[in-house]
Design a protein around this motif. Structure first.
Motif, PDB file in Angstrom:
ATOM      1  N   MET A 137     -44.776  85.875 -11.028  1.00 20.23           N
ATOM      2  CA  MET A 137     -44.150  84.723 -10.376  1.00 20.23           C
ATOM      3  C   MET A 137     -42.665  85.002 -10.125  1.00 20.23           C
ATOM      4  N   ALA A 138     -41.995  85.583 -11.118  1.00 15.76           N
ATOM      5  CA  ALA A 138     -40.567  85.889 -10.987  1.00 15.76           C
ATOM      6  C   ALA A 138     -40.332  86.871  -9.844  1.00 15.76           C
ATOM      7  N   GLU A 139     -41.221  87.833  -9.699  1.00 19.44           N
ATOM      8  CA  GLU A 139     -41.088  88.812  -8.616  1.00 19.44           C
ATOM      9  C   GLU A 139     -41.216  88.148  -7.253  1.00 19.44           C
ATOM     10  N   GLN A 140     -42.091  87.156  -7.149  1.00 23.55           N
ATOM     11  CA  GLN A 140     -42.230  86.432  -5.881  1.00 23.55           C
ATOM     12  C   GLN A 140     -40.938  85.692  -5.533  1.00 23.55           C
ATOM     13  N   ILE A 141     -40.291  85.117  -6.557  1.00 24.40           N
ATOM     14  CA  ILE A 141     -39.017  84.425  -6.342  1.00 24.40           C
ATOM     15  C   ILE A 141     -37.950  85.423  -5.890  1.00 24.40           C
ATOM     16  N   ILE A 142     -37.890  86.587  -6.560  1.00 22.72           N
ATOM     17  CA  ILE A 142     -36.905  87.616  -6.202  1.00 22.72           C
ATOM     18  C   ILE A 142     -37.126  88.088  -4.765  1.00 22.72           C
ATOM     19  N   GLU A 143     -38.386  88.295  -4.384  1.00 22.98           N
ATOM     20  CA  GLU A 143     -38.692  88.719  -3.010  1.00 22.98           C
ATOM     21  C   GLU A 143     -38.207  87.686  -1.999  1.00 22.98           C
ATOM     22  N   TYR A 144     -38.411  86.397  -2.335  1.00 18.91           N
ATOM     23  CA  TYR A 144     -37.943  85.336  -1.447  1.00 18.91           C
ATOM     24  C   TYR A 144     -36.422  85.360  -1.343  1.00 18.91           C
ATOM     25  N   LEU A 145     -35.730  85.493  -2.483  1.00 14.64           N
ATOM     26  CA  LEU A 145     -34.265  85.494  -2.486  1.00 14.64           C
ATOM     27  C   LEU A 145     -33.718  86.695  -1.719  1.00 14.64           C
ATOM     28  N   ASP A 146     -34.335  87.867  -1.911  1.00 13.89           N
ATOM     29  CA  ASP A 146     -33.892  89.062  -1.192  1.00 13.89           C
ATOM     30  C   ASP A 146     -34.019  88.872   0.319  1.00 13.89           C
ATOM     31  N   GLY A 147     -35.175  88.309   0.738  1.00 13.59           N
ATOM     32  CA  GLY A 147     -35.383  88.073   2.161  1.00 13.59           C
ATOM     33  C   GLY A 147     -34.414  87.052   2.720  1.00 13.59           C
ATOM     34  N   ALA A 148     -34.164  85.987   1.959  1.00 12.62           N
ATOM     35  CA  ALA A 148     -33.244  84.940   2.409  1.00 12.62           C
ATOM     36  C   ALA A 148     -31.815  85.466   2.491  1.00 12.62           C
ATOM     37  N   GLU A 149     -31.437  86.331   1.528  1.00 16.59           N
ATOM     38  CA  GLU A 149     -30.085  86.908   1.543  1.00 16.59           C
ATOM     39  C   GLU A 149     -29.901  87.854   2.720  1.00 16.59           C
ATOM     40  N   GLU A 150     -30.925  88.650   3.005  1.00 17.33           N
ATOM     41  CA  GLU A 150     -30.848  89.563   4.154  1.00 17.33           C
ATOM     42  C   GLU A 150     -30.683  88.787   5.456  1.00 17.33           C
ATOM     43  N   GLU A 151     -31.433  87.698   5.585  1.00 16.40           N
ATOM     44  CA  GLU A 151     -31.344  86.878   6.797  1.00 16.40           C
ATOM     45  C   GLU A 151     -29.975  86.230   6.930  1.00 16.40           C
ATOM     46  N   LYS A 152     -29.455  85.727   5.798  1.00 15.52           N
ATOM     47  CA  LYS A 152     -28.140  85.072   5.847  1.00 15.52           C
ATOM     48  C   LYS A 152     -27.035  86.087   6.102  1.00 15.52           C
ATOM     49  N   THR A 153     -27.173  87.283   5.524  1.00 17.48           N
ATOM     50  CA  THR A 153     -26.188  88.342   5.757  1.00 17.48           C
ATOM     51  C   THR A 153     -26.132  88.706   7.231  1.00 17.48           C
ATOM     52  N   SER A 154     -27.317  88.783   7.848  1.00 21.42           N
ATOM     53  CA  SER A 154     -27.388  89.091   9.288  1.00 21.42           C
ATOM     54  C   SER A 154     -26.725  87.995  10.106  1.00 21.42           C
ATOM     55  N   ASP A 155     -26.974  86.734   9.722  1.00 30.44           N
ATOM     56  CA  ASP A 155     -26.383  85.595  10.444  1.00 30.44           C
ATOM     57  C   ASP A 155     -24.866  85.549  10.273  1.00 30.44           C
ATOM     58  N   ASP A 156     -24.378  86.040   9.101  1.00 32.67           N
ATOM     59  CA  ASP A 156     -22.940  85.995   8.822  1.00 32.67           C
ATOM     60  C   ASP A 156     -22.195  87.224   9.333  1.00 32.67           C
ATOM     61  N   GLY A 157     -22.878  88.053  10.106  1.00 34.31           N
ATOM     62  CA  GLY A 157     -22.232  89.214  10.698  1.00 34.31           C
ATOM     63  C   GLY A 157     -22.113  90.409   9.785  1.00 34.31           C
ATOM     64  N   GLY A 158     -23.019  90.517   8.809  1.00 41.57           N
ATOM     65  CA  GLY A 158     -23.025  91.700   7.950  1.00 41.57           C
ATOM     66  C   GLY A 158     -22.249  91.567   6.666  1.00 41.57           C
ATOM     67  N   ASP A 159     -21.791  90.370   6.329  1.00 36.43           N
ATOM     68  CA  ASP A 159     -21.080  90.163   5.066  1.00 36.43           C
ATOM     69  C   ASP A 159     -22.032  90.407   3.900  1.00 36.43           C
ATOM     70  N   SER A 160     -21.707  91.410   3.070  1.00 32.00           N
ATOM     71  CA  SER A 160     -22.615  91.789   1.985  1.00 32.00           C
ATOM     72  C   SER A 160     -22.526  90.856   0.773  1.00 32.00           C
ATOM     73  N   ASN A 161     -21.467  90.063   0.694  1.00 30.54           N
ATOM     74  CA  ASN A 161     -21.297  89.151  -0.446  1.00 30.54           C
ATOM     75  C   ASN A 161     -21.947  87.803  -0.172  1.00 30.54           C
ATOM     76  N   THR A 162     -23.208  87.843   0.156  1.00 28.41           N
ATOM     77  CA  THR A 162     -23.960  86.635   0.470  1.00 28.41           C
ATOM     78  C   THR A 162     -25.043  86.429  -0.582  1.00 28.41           C
TER      79      THR A 162
END
Length: 223
Positions: A137-162
Protein backbone atom coordinates in the motif's frame (compact mmCIF):
# COMPACT_ATOMS: atom_id res chain seq x y z
CA UNK A 1 -30.01 -14.05 -0.38
CA UNK A 2 -33.77 -14.66 -0.03
CA UNK A 3 -33.97 -15.59 -3.72
CA UNK A 4 -31.37 -18.31 -3.22
CA UNK A 5 -33.18 -19.62 -0.15
CA UNK A 6 -36.41 -19.81 -2.17
CA UNK A 7 -34.68 -21.61 -5.01
CA UNK A 8 -33.18 -24.15 -2.63
CA UNK A 9 -36.62 -24.90 -1.19
CA UNK A 10 -37.97 -25.36 -4.70
CA UNK A 11 -35.05 -27.62 -5.50
CA UNK A 12 -35.84 -29.85 -2.52
CA UNK A 13 -39.54 -30.02 -3.50
CA UNK A 14 -38.69 -30.96 -7.08
CA UNK A 15 -36.05 -33.54 -6.30
CA UNK A 16 -37.99 -36.09 -8.35
CA UNK A 17 -37.67 -34.02 -11.50
CA UNK A 18 -34.02 -34.27 -12.59
CA UNK A 19 -34.32 -31.65 -15.33
CA UNK A 20 -35.87 -29.00 -13.14
CA UNK A 21 -33.49 -29.80 -10.27
CA UNK A 22 -30.45 -29.35 -12.46
CA UNK A 23 -31.74 -26.02 -13.81
CA UNK A 24 -32.39 -24.81 -10.27
CA UNK A 25 -28.95 -25.87 -9.07
CA UNK A 26 -27.32 -24.00 -11.95
CA UNK A 27 -29.32 -20.86 -11.23
CA UNK A 28 -28.52 -21.10 -7.51
CA UNK A 29 -24.82 -21.45 -8.32
CA UNK A 30 -24.96 -18.43 -10.61
CA UNK A 31 -26.59 -16.29 -7.92
CA UNK A 32 -24.06 -17.45 -5.35
CA UNK A 33 -21.23 -16.43 -7.68
CA UNK A 34 -22.80 -12.97 -7.73
CA UNK A 35 -22.57 -12.83 -3.94
CA UNK A 36 -26.21 -13.74 -3.27
CA UNK A 37 -25.48 -16.36 -0.63
CA UNK A 38 -27.82 -18.53 1.41
CA UNK A 39 -29.05 -16.80 4.56
CA UNK A 40 -27.88 -19.34 7.13
CA UNK A 41 -29.46 -18.83 10.56
CA UNK A 42 -28.40 -20.17 13.95
CA UNK A 43 -31.50 -22.38 14.30
CA UNK A 44 -30.45 -24.38 11.22
CA UNK A 45 -27.41 -25.89 12.97
CA UNK A 46 -26.91 -27.97 16.12
CA UNK A 47 -24.67 -25.61 18.06
CA UNK A 48 -23.37 -22.04 18.18
CA UNK A 49 -19.84 -23.22 17.43
CA UNK A 50 -21.00 -25.00 14.26
CA UNK A 51 -22.99 -21.92 13.26
CA UNK A 52 -19.97 -19.63 13.67
CA UNK A 53 -17.78 -22.13 11.80
CA UNK A 54 -20.13 -22.24 8.80
CA UNK A 55 -20.68 -18.48 8.95
CA UNK A 56 -16.91 -17.90 8.92
CA UNK A 57 -16.61 -20.02 5.77
CA UNK A 58 -19.49 -18.18 4.09
CA UNK A 59 -17.98 -14.78 4.88
CA UNK A 60 -14.57 -15.94 3.63
CA UNK A 61 -16.05 -17.20 0.35
CA UNK A 62 -18.03 -14.00 -0.06
CA UNK A 63 -15.03 -11.72 0.50
CA UNK A 64 -12.61 -13.68 -1.65
CA UNK A 65 -14.68 -13.77 -4.85
CA UNK A 66 -12.37 -12.25 -7.46
CA UNK A 67 -14.86 -9.45 -8.24
CA UNK A 68 -15.60 -8.54 -4.61
CA UNK A 69 -15.09 -5.06 -3.16
CA UNK A 70 -12.71 -6.67 -0.66
CA UNK A 71 -10.42 -7.84 -3.47
CA UNK A 72 -10.69 -4.50 -5.24
CA UNK A 73 -9.63 -2.78 -2.00
CA UNK A 74 -6.38 -4.73 -1.96
CA UNK A 75 -7.49 -7.38 0.52
CA UNK A 76 -8.28 -5.24 3.56
CA UNK A 77 -11.59 -3.87 4.87
CA UNK A 78 -13.09 -2.49 8.07
CA UNK A 79 -15.56 -4.70 9.92
CA UNK A 80 -18.24 -2.04 9.43
CA UNK A 81 -17.91 -2.35 5.66
CA UNK A 82 -17.89 -6.16 5.83
CA UNK A 83 -21.02 -6.12 8.01
CA UNK A 84 -22.92 -3.88 5.58
CA UNK A 85 -21.85 -5.70 2.40
CA UNK A 86 -22.44 -9.20 3.78
CA UNK A 87 -25.89 -8.44 5.18
CA UNK A 88 -26.91 -6.70 1.96
CA UNK A 89 -25.93 -9.84 0.04
CA UNK A 90 -27.91 -12.06 2.41
CA UNK A 91 -31.06 -9.98 2.04
CA UNK A 92 -32.78 -11.75 4.96
CA UNK A 93 -31.87 -13.27 8.35
CA UNK A 94 -29.23 -10.59 8.81
CA UNK A 95 -26.41 -11.40 11.21
CA UNK A 96 -25.61 -9.26 14.23
CA UNK A 97 -22.30 -7.43 14.78
CA UNK A 98 -21.51 -9.95 17.54
CA UNK A 99 -22.10 -12.90 15.21
CA UNK A 100 -19.86 -11.31 12.59
CA UNK A 101 -17.05 -10.80 15.09
CA UNK A 102 -17.37 -14.31 16.53
CA UNK A 103 -17.22 -15.79 13.02
CA UNK A 104 -14.26 -13.67 11.94
CA UNK A 105 -12.29 -14.73 15.01
CA UNK A 106 -12.26 -18.22 13.45
CA UNK A 107 -11.06 -17.41 9.93
CA UNK A 108 -7.36 -17.59 10.77
CA UNK A 109 -7.76 -20.74 12.89
CA UNK A 110 -9.67 -22.43 10.07
CA UNK A 111 -6.98 -21.51 7.56
CA UNK A 112 -9.31 -19.54 5.30
CA UNK A 113 -6.65 -17.10 4.11
CA UNK A 114 -7.92 -14.21 6.24
CA UNK A 115 -7.16 -12.77 9.65
CA UNK A 116 -8.38 -10.07 12.02
CA UNK A 117 -6.14 -7.12 12.78
CA UNK A 118 -6.40 -4.26 15.25
CA UNK A 119 -4.45 -1.06 14.66
CA UNK A 120 -2.57 -0.14 17.81
CA UNK A 121 -3.16 3.60 18.10
CA UNK A 122 -6.77 3.94 16.96
CA UNK A 123 -8.11 0.51 17.88
CA UNK A 124 -9.71 0.16 14.42
CA UNK A 125 -10.34 -3.53 13.67
CA UNK A 126 -10.14 -4.83 10.10
CA UNK A 127 -10.23 -8.13 8.25
CA UNK A 128 -7.36 -8.66 5.85
CA UNK A 129 -5.80 -11.32 3.69
CA UNK A 130 -3.32 -13.47 5.60
CA UNK A 131 -0.53 -12.38 3.29
CA UNK A 132 -1.43 -8.69 3.33
CA UNK A 133 1.63 -6.41 3.32
CA UNK A 134 1.38 -2.76 4.41
CA UNK A 135 4.46 -1.93 2.32
CA UNK A 136 2.53 -2.71 -0.88
CA UNK A 137 0.00 0.00 0.00
CA UNK A 138 2.83 2.40 0.90
CA UNK A 139 4.48 1.76 -2.47
CA UNK A 140 1.25 2.68 -4.25
CA UNK A 141 1.18 5.98 -2.35
CA UNK A 142 4.85 6.66 -3.23
CA UNK A 143 4.15 5.92 -6.91
CA UNK A 144 1.26 8.38 -6.84
CA UNK A 145 3.39 11.07 -5.15
CA UNK A 146 6.27 10.55 -7.60
CA UNK A 147 3.90 10.89 -10.55
CA UNK A 148 2.20 13.96 -9.09
CA UNK A 149 5.57 15.61 -8.37
CA UNK A 150 6.82 14.95 -11.90
CA UNK A 151 3.66 16.50 -13.34
CA UNK A 152 3.88 19.54 -11.08
CA UNK A 153 7.59 19.97 -11.82
CA UNK A 154 6.79 19.98 -15.54
CA UNK A 155 4.02 22.55 -15.00
CA UNK A 156 6.39 24.74 -12.93
CA UNK A 157 8.99 24.85 -15.69
CA UNK A 158 11.39 22.24 -14.37
CA UNK A 159 11.72 23.39 -10.76
CA UNK A 160 13.13 20.34 -8.97
CA UNK A 161 12.12 21.53 -5.48
CA UNK A 162 8.50 20.53 -5.93
CA UNK A 163 6.84 18.37 -3.29
CA UNK A 164 3.31 16.99 -3.33
CA UNK A 165 1.48 15.68 -0.30
CA UNK A 166 -1.56 13.48 0.10
CA UNK A 167 -4.43 13.53 2.59
CA UNK A 168 -6.17 10.47 4.01
CA UNK A 169 -9.19 11.20 1.80
CA UNK A 170 -7.03 11.34 -1.33
CA UNK A 171 -5.14 8.19 -0.28
CA UNK A 172 -8.47 6.43 0.19
CA UNK A 173 -9.40 7.18 -3.42
CA UNK A 174 -5.98 6.00 -4.64
CA UNK A 175 -6.08 2.74 -2.67
CA UNK A 176 -9.86 2.23 -3.08
CA UNK A 177 -10.38 1.98 0.70
CA UNK A 178 -12.12 4.14 3.29
CA UNK A 179 -10.44 7.36 4.47
CA UNK A 180 -10.34 5.91 7.99
CA UNK A 181 -8.37 2.90 6.82
CA UNK A 182 -6.20 5.01 4.50
CA UNK A 183 -5.20 7.16 7.46
CA UNK A 184 -4.01 4.04 9.31
CA UNK A 185 -1.95 2.98 6.29
CA UNK A 186 -0.40 6.47 6.06
CA UNK A 187 0.45 6.52 9.77
CA UNK A 188 2.00 3.06 9.43
CA UNK A 189 4.14 4.27 6.51
CA UNK A 190 5.20 7.24 8.63
CA UNK A 191 6.32 4.92 11.45
CA UNK A 192 8.36 2.94 8.93
CA UNK A 193 10.07 6.13 7.76
CA UNK A 194 8.59 6.01 4.27
CA UNK A 195 6.41 9.11 4.68
CA UNK A 196 6.51 12.22 6.86
CA UNK A 197 3.58 14.27 8.07
CA UNK A 198 2.75 17.96 7.89
CA UNK A 199 -0.14 19.13 10.06
CA UNK A 200 -1.67 22.53 9.37
CA UNK A 201 -4.93 24.25 10.23
CA UNK A 202 -6.37 23.38 6.82
CA UNK A 203 -5.33 19.72 6.56
CA UNK A 204 -2.98 16.90 7.48
CA UNK A 205 -0.85 15.85 4.55
CA UNK A 206 1.74 13.12 4.11
CA UNK A 207 4.85 13.57 1.97
CA UNK A 208 7.57 11.26 0.74
CA UNK A 209 10.32 11.19 3.38
CA UNK A 210 13.24 12.70 1.50
CA UNK A 211 15.74 11.81 4.26
CA UNK A 212 15.22 8.10 3.59
CA UNK A 213 14.70 8.48 -0.16
CA UNK A 214 17.21 6.69 -2.37
CA UNK A 215 17.50 9.86 -4.48
CA UNK A 216 18.39 11.93 -1.43
CA UNK A 217 20.91 9.35 -0.15
CA UNK A 218 22.57 9.05 -3.56
CA UNK A 219 22.77 12.81 -3.88
CA UNK A 220 24.34 13.17 -0.43
CA UNK A 221 27.00 10.56 -1.19
CA UNK A 222 27.96 12.25 -4.44
CA UNK A 223 28.82 15.51 -2.62
Amino acid sequence: HKYVATLEKQQAQKSGDDGNSEDTRQLTSMLQNMGMITALSSNQVDSKSEYHDRLARQISDFLQISTSKFKKAGGIMTLTDVYCLFNRARGTNMISPEELLDALKLVEVLGLGLKLREFDESGVVVIQEAGFDDSVMAEQIIEYLDGAEEEKTSDDGGDSNTYVGVTALEAGRILKISALLANEILLGAEREGVLCRDVTISAQRFYRNMFTSSHFIAGSRSR
